[in-house]
Write an enzyme that holds these catalytic residues in place. Structure first.
Site, PDB file in Angstrom:
ATOM      1  N   PHE A 130      18.966 -31.565  26.625  1.00 55.56           N
ATOM      2  CA  PHE A 130      19.771 -30.829  25.642  1.00 55.56           C
ATOM      3  C   PHE A 130      19.071 -30.690  24.289  1.00 55.56           C
ATOM      4  O   PHE A 130      18.737 -29.578  23.848  1.00 55.56           O
ATOM      5  CB  PHE A 130      21.129 -31.521  25.493  1.00 55.56           C
ATOM      6  CG  PHE A 130      21.951 -31.084  24.314  1.00 55.56           C
ATOM      7  CD1 PHE A 130      22.134 -29.737  24.026  1.00 55.56           C
ATOM      8  CD2 PHE A 130      22.543 -32.022  23.482  1.00 55.56           C
ATOM      9  CE1 PHE A 130      22.896 -29.327  22.931  1.00 55.56           C
ATOM     10  CE2 PHE A 130      23.308 -31.632  22.392  1.00 55.56           C
ATOM     11  CZ  PHE A 130      23.477 -30.284  22.113  1.00 55.56           C
ATOM     12  N   THR A 140      15.315 -35.106  35.540  1.00 56.15           N
ATOM     13  CA  THR A 140      16.449 -35.790  36.147  1.00 56.15           C
ATOM     14  C   THR A 140      17.636 -34.827  36.143  1.00 56.15           C
ATOM     15  O   THR A 140      17.496 -33.645  35.816  1.00 56.15           O
ATOM     16  CB  THR A 140      16.810 -37.061  35.366  1.00 56.15           C
ATOM     17  OG1 THR A 140      17.175 -36.694  34.025  1.00 56.15           O
ATOM     18  CG2 THR A 140      15.632 -38.027  35.327  1.00 56.15           C
ATOM     19  N   ILE A 149       7.790 -40.617  31.736  1.00 56.63           N
ATOM     20  CA  ILE A 149       7.164 -41.327  30.618  1.00 56.63           C
ATOM     21  C   ILE A 149       6.838 -42.775  30.976  1.00 56.63           C
ATOM     22  O   ILE A 149       6.089 -43.434  30.244  1.00 56.63           O
ATOM     23  CB  ILE A 149       8.034 -41.286  29.343  1.00 56.63           C
ATOM     24  CG1 ILE A 149       9.425 -41.885  29.587  1.00 56.63           C
ATOM     25  CG2 ILE A 149       8.118 -39.858  28.804  1.00 56.63           C
ATOM     26  CD1 ILE A 149      10.235 -42.072  28.314  1.00 56.63           C
ATOM     27  N   THR A 173      14.137 -46.183  31.442  1.00 55.11           N
ATOM     28  CA  THR A 173      13.704 -45.009  30.673  1.00 55.11           C
ATOM     29  C   THR A 173      13.593 -45.310  29.184  1.00 55.11           C
ATOM     30  O   THR A 173      12.569 -45.011  28.550  1.00 55.11           O
ATOM     31  CB  THR A 173      14.670 -43.841  30.896  1.00 55.11           C
ATOM     32  OG1 THR A 173      14.654 -43.475  32.276  1.00 55.11           O
ATOM     33  CG2 THR A 173      14.281 -42.634  30.052  1.00 55.11           C
ATOM     34  N   THR A 195      19.549 -42.712  17.798  1.00 54.40           N
ATOM     35  CA  THR A 195      20.991 -42.455  17.695  1.00 54.40           C
ATOM     36  C   THR A 195      21.652 -43.376  16.687  1.00 54.40           C
ATOM     37  O   THR A 195      21.159 -44.474  16.417  1.00 54.40           O
ATOM     38  CB  THR A 195      21.648 -42.650  19.078  1.00 54.40           C
ATOM     39  OG1 THR A 195      23.075 -42.553  18.956  1.00 54.40           O
ATOM     40  CG2 THR A 195      21.325 -44.024  19.652  1.00 54.40           C
ATOM     41  N   ASP A 196      22.811 -42.947  16.186  1.00 55.34           N
ATOM     42  CA  ASP A 196      23.589 -43.812  15.294  1.00 55.34           C
ATOM     43  C   ASP A 196      24.291 -44.926  16.054  1.00 55.34           C
ATOM     44  O   ASP A 196      24.780 -45.894  15.450  1.00 55.34           O
ATOM     45  CB  ASP A 196      24.606 -42.999  14.490  1.00 55.34           C
ATOM     46  CG  ASP A 196      25.605 -42.217  15.336  1.00 55.34           C
ATOM     47  OD1 ASP A 196      25.512 -42.269  16.588  1.00 55.34           O
ATOM     48  OD2 ASP A 196      26.474 -41.529  14.766  1.00 55.34           O
ATOM     49  N   GLU A 197      24.342 -44.845  17.381  1.00 49.76           N
ATOM     50  CA  GLU A 197      25.063 -45.855  18.158  1.00 49.76           C
ATOM     51  C   GLU A 197      24.412 -47.227  18.094  1.00 49.76           C
ATOM     52  O   GLU A 197      25.045 -48.233  18.424  1.00 49.76           O
ATOM     53  CB  GLU A 197      25.221 -45.391  19.605  1.00 49.76           C
ATOM     54  CG  GLU A 197      26.042 -44.115  19.714  1.00 49.76           C
ATOM     55  CD  GLU A 197      26.576 -43.861  21.104  1.00 49.76           C
ATOM     56  OE1 GLU A 197      26.883 -44.818  21.823  1.00 49.76           O
ATOM     57  OE2 GLU A 197      26.692 -42.674  21.473  1.00 49.76           O
ATOM     58  N   TYR A 235      23.711 -48.338  26.771  1.00 43.28           N
ATOM     59  CA  TYR A 235      22.940 -47.234  26.197  1.00 43.28           C
ATOM     60  C   TYR A 235      22.469 -47.574  24.793  1.00 43.28           C
ATOM     61  O   TYR A 235      21.268 -47.466  24.474  1.00 43.28           O
ATOM     62  CB  TYR A 235      23.783 -45.956  26.170  1.00 43.28           C
ATOM     63  CG  TYR A 235      23.250 -44.915  25.213  1.00 43.28           C
ATOM     64  CD1 TYR A 235      21.970 -44.407  25.363  1.00 43.28           C
ATOM     65  CD2 TYR A 235      24.028 -44.453  24.149  1.00 43.28           C
ATOM     66  CE1 TYR A 235      21.469 -43.452  24.475  1.00 43.28           C
ATOM     67  CE2 TYR A 235      23.539 -43.504  23.270  1.00 43.28           C
ATOM     68  CZ  TYR A 235      22.256 -43.012  23.433  1.00 43.28           C
ATOM     69  OH  TYR A 235      21.766 -42.082  22.555  1.00 43.28           O
ATOM     70  N   LYS A 250      18.571 -48.121  23.307  1.00 43.12           N
ATOM     71  CA  LYS A 250      18.016 -47.329  22.208  1.00 43.12           C
ATOM     72  C   LYS A 250      17.623 -48.222  21.031  1.00 43.12           C
ATOM     73  O   LYS A 250      16.606 -47.992  20.368  1.00 43.12           O
ATOM     74  CB  LYS A 250      19.016 -46.259  21.767  1.00 43.12           C
ATOM     75  CG  LYS A 250      19.183 -45.109  22.741  1.00 43.12           C
ATOM     76  CD  LYS A 250      17.879 -44.350  22.985  1.00 43.12           C
ATOM     77  CE  LYS A 250      17.455 -43.515  21.788  1.00 43.12           C
ATOM     78  NZ  LYS A 250      16.251 -42.693  22.091  1.00 43.12           N
ATOM     79  N   ASN A 300      26.495 -37.563  16.642  1.00 40.41           N
ATOM     80  CA  ASN A 300      26.804 -36.822  17.869  1.00 40.41           C
ATOM     81  C   ASN A 300      26.374 -35.365  17.766  1.00 40.41           C
ATOM     82  O   ASN A 300      26.875 -34.625  16.920  1.00 40.41           O
ATOM     83  CB  ASN A 300      28.311 -36.877  18.149  1.00 40.41           C
ATOM     84  CG  ASN A 300      28.720 -38.128  18.889  1.00 40.41           C
ATOM     85  OD1 ASN A 300      28.201 -39.215  18.630  1.00 40.41           O
ATOM     86  ND2 ASN A 300      29.647 -37.977  19.812  1.00 40.41           N
ATOM     87  N   LYS A 320      29.260 -34.417  28.515  1.00 38.59           N
ATOM     88  CA  LYS A 320      29.598 -34.772  27.149  1.00 38.59           C
ATOM     89  C   LYS A 320      30.888 -34.073  26.727  1.00 38.59           C
ATOM     90  O   LYS A 320      31.315 -33.071  27.307  1.00 38.59           O
ATOM     91  CB  LYS A 320      28.447 -34.405  26.202  1.00 38.59           C
ATOM     92  CG  LYS A 320      27.131 -35.121  26.515  1.00 38.59           C
ATOM     93  CD  LYS A 320      27.242 -36.620  26.329  1.00 38.59           C
ATOM     94  CE  LYS A 320      25.932 -37.347  26.649  1.00 38.59           C
ATOM     95  NZ  LYS A 320      24.924 -37.205  25.623  1.00 38.59           N
ATOM     96  N   PRO A 359      40.534 -34.719  29.843  1.00 38.92           N
ATOM     97  CA  PRO A 359      40.718 -36.173  29.709  1.00 38.92           C
ATOM     98  C   PRO A 359      40.296 -36.691  28.340  1.00 38.92           C
ATOM     99  O   PRO A 359      39.141 -36.543  27.931  1.00 38.92           O
ATOM    100  CB  PRO A 359      39.821 -36.725  30.819  1.00 38.92           C
ATOM    101  CG  PRO A 359      38.758 -35.689  31.005  1.00 38.92           C
ATOM    102  CD  PRO A 359      39.408 -34.365  30.724  1.00 38.92           C
ATOM    103  N   VAL A 360      41.228 -37.296  27.652  1.00 35.79           N
ATOM    104  CA  VAL A 360      40.975 -37.894  26.340  1.00 35.79           C
ATOM    105  C   VAL A 360      41.110 -39.402  26.479  1.00 35.79           C
ATOM    106  O   VAL A 360      42.158 -39.912  26.895  1.00 35.79           O
ATOM    107  CB  VAL A 360      41.963 -37.363  25.283  1.00 35.79           C
ATOM    108  CG1 VAL A 360      41.777 -38.091  23.955  1.00 35.79           C
ATOM    109  CG2 VAL A 360      41.781 -35.857  25.093  1.00 35.79           C
TER     110      VAL A 360
END
Length: 353
Positions: free
Chosen positions: A10, A34, A58, A98, A132-134, A158, A162, A187, A197, A213-214
């Site tokens: 993406f 993938t 990689i 990965t 990422t901010d995560e 995840y 990262k 995001n 996503k 779905p929420v």
């Protein structure tokens, strides 16, 4: 030439498209292809000699060494990653392989490539790591936004992988002198996002007449960054960022998940109205995912102060462009929504009702 890893995914594919629209410098695109890698995203460039594609992992050091020696890129932009939190909960091993092993392998190959460069090229070389901010964990409603100095506190497999990759990149700079740059983004949303996503999933389900779905109460907050703005920020960091520095990239758009879903529904009501009722009628609350972080928020002022970057899109303009793109490109969506994708959706959502 620059080297882009994950350039069929993406964000990576959007970056390749953006780069070649504004630059004549060639791109070597390395992607394992993938489930989330799709060369159809780059179809407009299939006859463009400036884009060189190599299918490679990689984690395959020999393949990476060969490609670096052959193409001699002046910079490596590392997008390749397993990136979906839900998938990391169901199968963390792929994320470790990965995101951690892959980044380590790439760093080792880059270091050996960099050491051998003539001094002028060595000084100009850059390794830009996209993160990422995560990695920073979860915020309460009153906590300040994530800054570059916020301590790491990853809460999902995840995010943990990262965070590990970020630490490796930092270590390779401080130990070996490798000229690195790191960006931590919020995001992303926009064209060509795989429909696992939130935003593309809601669009696809809405149009198919399926539940939207929420998770939980829908009050989890994220900062939303239009992918085109992310690409422009990365270009600025690559061109003018200070070696060894980290830059947060955010959209200044904190939104509750439920509000994002409702906005998508309202846009679809306007652009592709149902025969009766609203797409909001399809919203369904489902069991929350384990360890669901409550709030992410990015303070992107360092990037603005240092490089003058600010996002061009508000959430309102960006989400309108995004919904319209998916309506105009249903063929692309159908092409990526394979049997494997449908199997994943069933695995992730079947037990959440």
């Amino acid at each position: 030439m620059i080297l882009v890893t994950g350039g069929a995914g993406f964000i990576g594919a959007n970056f390749v498209l953006d780069w070649l629209e504004s630059s004549d410098e060639s791109v070597l695109n390395i992607d394992k292809l993938t489930y989330a890698g799709n060369l159809g995203t780059l179809k407009a460039l299939e006859h463009d000699a400036r884009l060189v594609f190599e299918r490679a992992d990689i984690c395959d050091r020999a393949a990476i060494d060969t490609l670096l020696a052959k193409h001699q890129p002046r910079a490596i932009l590392h997008f390749a990653a397993e990136s979906h939190v839900d998938r990391s909960i169901h199968g963390p091993a792929d994320f470790v392989q990965t995101n951690v092993v892959g980044t380590f392998t790439l760093l080792e190959a880059a270091r050996m490539h960099w050491i051998k460069l003539p001094e002028e090229q060595k000084q100009a070389f850059r390794f830009l790591h996209v993160s990422t901010d995560e990695v920073f964990g979860s915020l309460s409603s009153t906590d300040p936004q994530f800054a570059e100095t916020t301590p790491y506190a990853p809460n999902s497999p995840y995010a943990a992988t990262k965070a590990a990759s970020d630490h490796l990149v930092r270590a390779y700079h401080h130990t070996y002198g490798l000229p690195v740059l790191t960006t931590n983004c919020s995001n992303n949303y926009g064209p060509y996002q795989f429909p696992e996503k939130l935003i593309p999933l809601m669009i696809a389900n809405a149009l198919a007449g399926e539940p939207l779905p929420v998770y939980g109460d829908g009050q989890n907050v994220r900062d939303w960054l239009y992918v085109g703005d992310h690409c422009s920020a990365i270009r600025e960091v690559l061109a003018r960022g200070d070696v060894g520095e980290t830059y947060n990239v955010g959209g200044w758009n904190e939104k509750k998940n439920l509000d994002v879903v409702r906005t998508v529904c309202d846009l679809l009501d306007e652009l592709r109205p149902k025969s009766s009722g609203s797409y909001r009628d399809q919203i369904t609350y489902v069991k929350d995912r384990p360890g669901h972080d409550r709030r992410y928020a990015i303070d992107a002022r360092k990037l603005e102060r240092a490089l003058g970057w600010t996002p061009a899109e508000t959430f309102e303009t960006g989400i309108a462009k995004t919904v319209q793109w998916y309506l105009d490109n249903q063929q692309w969506v159908d092409g990526v929504a394979s049997g494997e994708y449908r199997k994943w959706v069933e695995t992730n959502y079947a037990q959440r009702a």
